[in-house]
Design a protein around this motif. Structure first.
Motif, short mmCIF file in Angstrom:
data_model
loop_
_atom_site.label_atom_id
_atom_site.label_comp_id
_atom_site.label_asym_id
_atom_site.label_seq_id
_atom_site.Cartn_x
_atom_site.Cartn_y
_atom_site.Cartn_z
N CYS A 365 0.89 -1.23 0.00
CA CYS A 365 0.07 -0.01 -0.02
C CYS A 365 0.80 1.27 0.06
O CYS A 365 0.56 2.35 -0.57
CB CYS A 365 -0.99 0.06 1.34
SG CYS A 365 -2.45 -0.93 1.06
N GLY A 366 1.92 1.32 0.85
CA GLY A 366 2.89 2.68 0.88
C GLY A 366 3.57 2.79 -0.54
O GLY A 366 4.15 3.73 -0.77
N ARG A 367 3.94 1.81 -1.13
CA ARG A 367 4.48 1.61 -2.49
C ARG A 367 3.56 1.89 -3.77
O ARG A 367 4.00 2.15 -4.72
CB ARG A 367 5.30 0.57 -2.70
CG ARG A 367 6.23 0.41 -1.86
CD ARG A 367 7.34 -0.87 -1.98
NE ARG A 367 8.40 -1.05 -1.18
CZ ARG A 367 9.17 -2.05 -1.03
NH1 ARG A 367 9.26 -2.98 -1.76
NH2 ARG A 367 10.44 -2.13 -0.33
N SER A 368 2.36 1.95 -3.56
CA SER A 368 1.30 1.75 -4.59
C SER A 368 1.05 2.97 -5.34
O SER A 368 1.20 4.08 -4.51
CB SER A 368 -0.04 1.32 -4.27
OG SER A 368 -0.61 2.18 -3.44
N PRO A 369 1.15 3.34 -6.42
CA PRO A 369 0.82 4.58 -7.39
C PRO A 369 -0.45 5.29 -6.66
O PRO A 369 -1.36 4.43 -6.40
CB PRO A 369 0.80 4.44 -8.78
CG PRO A 369 0.28 2.91 -8.83
CD PRO A 369 0.91 2.22 -7.58
N HIS A 370 -0.61 6.43 -6.72
CA HIS A 370 -1.67 7.29 -6.59
C HIS A 370 -2.20 7.97 -7.59
O HIS A 370 -1.45 9.01 -8.21
CB HIS A 370 -1.69 8.31 -5.33
CG HIS A 370 -0.86 7.62 -4.22
ND1 HIS A 370 -1.33 6.34 -3.34
CD2 HIS A 370 0.18 7.69 -3.52
CE1 HIS A 370 -0.49 6.14 -2.46
NE2 HIS A 370 0.47 6.99 -2.74
#
Length: 377
Positions: A365-370
């Motif tokens: 989740c912390g590395r996922s794109p936004h």
């Protein structure tokens, strides 16, 4: 919708859920411990506790349409009345097949109540995280008051009397559904039925599997072995602590999300939860559980504002429902796994593996794109 109106609507919906939720929460406490009274096995108890979540997996799309077309006042009032019926059924009926329909009805009731509280908390973007935290605190009021009382009553008089009292409490929810707006929501856009899960979906699934499934069943099961005479009282108090933590720490979690970022806080708190889960499975049942309930309370307000920020406008209702589906898949699977594995496998392996998977999902989740693409329902 103004900020003041959003606060008021969110508060009323949250209090309605607060008064109906104890019917489900006390069953999680009492059914595994009094399985013989309800004439079910431990494995059947796990399936019954999972059934309400499993029915929501296929029912959320219908719930979204009904909530959008009928409005919050009508749907929440019907859900409150149906909850009263479920509670009376728990008080009077026995056996797996008699209880199963009641669990399925409650599953749809909770879907309506839960989706409405999240939608109203995020209806106005300004203060959405703060409002979500306060909503969690209001929702927790009912369970935190009824869990210790229900545990004492069950210890003295058996579990049936508890659900008669809870039926009366759930009926009071109508006082808070009546002031809600009767207006329907904006029409929803059609979406694809299914997409591959993204990082938040995976985290929601594993969060439900561990904290709403494996942990709750394990608390009752392992606590019964450690304190065979007073287990219902100890587990009831600890589960009440879980909801007391939401009252005290839910608003704090919302404010921390505003200050430090909801995604970053989600990752940090999830990793801390994984450590506590390993300790819980390794034998530190009560101390590990205490840490888990505190960390869970801080995490609960985070998901709704994350979703609302990534999917603004009416589409957030579908996005919130999609995340709830993934959490329910996990939480519905958790009790079944716990009921099957706890009697035959060391608990440290069960909770250790679950913790590793949750840590992996949190880091993803912390590395996922936004923003992430949102799944349809």
């Amino acid at each position: 919708m103004t900020t003041t109106s959003a606060d008021r609507q969110s508060r009323n919906a949250s209090l309605a859920l607060s008064l109906t939720l104890p019917v489900d929460v006390l069953l999680y406490l009492l059914l595994p411990m009094y399985a013989d009274v309800f004439q079910v096995s431990i494995a059947e108890a796990g399936i019954l506790l999972a059934a309400n979540r499993l029915v929501r997996i296929v029912g959320y799309s219908w719930v979204v349409r009904v909530c959008a077309s009928k409005g919050d006042r009508f749907t929440l009032s019907v859900a409150a009345i149906a909850t009263v019926v479920c509670s009376l059924g728990y008080a009077l009926l026995s056996g797996f097949w008699a209880l199963l329909p009641l669990r399925m009805v409650w599953g749809l009731c909770f879907a309506v109540l839960n989706l409405s509280t999240q939608a109203l908390a995020t209806a106005e973007p300004i203060g959405a995280a703060r409002r979500s935290g306060r909503s969690r605190a209001f929702i927790a009021l009912g369970p935190v008051l009824t869990l210790p009382l229900g545990a004492v009553i069950a210890h003295q008089f058996g579990p049936r009397v508890v659900f008669l009292l809870l039926a009366l409490i759930a009926l009071c929810a109508l006082m808070f559904t009546r002031p809600l707006s009767p207006a329907s929501h904006a029409p929803l856009q059609p979406s694809r039925r299914w997409k591959l899960p993204n990082a938040l979906d995976t985290w929601s699934f594993l969060e439900g599997l561990t904290l709403d499934g494996l942990f709750i069943i394990g608390l009752a099961y392992l606590g019964k072995d450690l304190m065979p005479h007073d287990a219902v009282l100890a587990a009831g108090l600890l589960m009440a602590l879980r909801y007391l933590s939401e009252i005290l720490l839910g608003p704090l979690g919302g404010r921390m999300a505003d200050s430090f970022g909801a995604e970053r806080l989600l990752v940090v708190l999830s990793l801390m939860t994984c450590v506590a889960l390993v300790g819980f499975g390794a034998g530190w049942v009560w101390s590990g559980a205490a840490f888990i309930v505190v960390l869970r309370a801080l995490q609960l307000p985070l998901l709704a504002p994350i979703v609302a920020r990534r999917v603004p406008g009416p589409g957030r209702i579908q996005a919130l429902a999609a995340r709830s589906i993934w959490r329910d898949i996990g939480a519905g699977t958790g009790p079944v796994i716990a009921g099957l594995l706890l009697p035959i496998m060391p608990s440290v392996w069960i909770y250790g593996v679950a913790a590793l998977l949750l840590a992996w999902a949190a880091i993803a989740c912390g590395r996922s794109p936004h923003p992430e693409p949102q799944p349809g329902i």
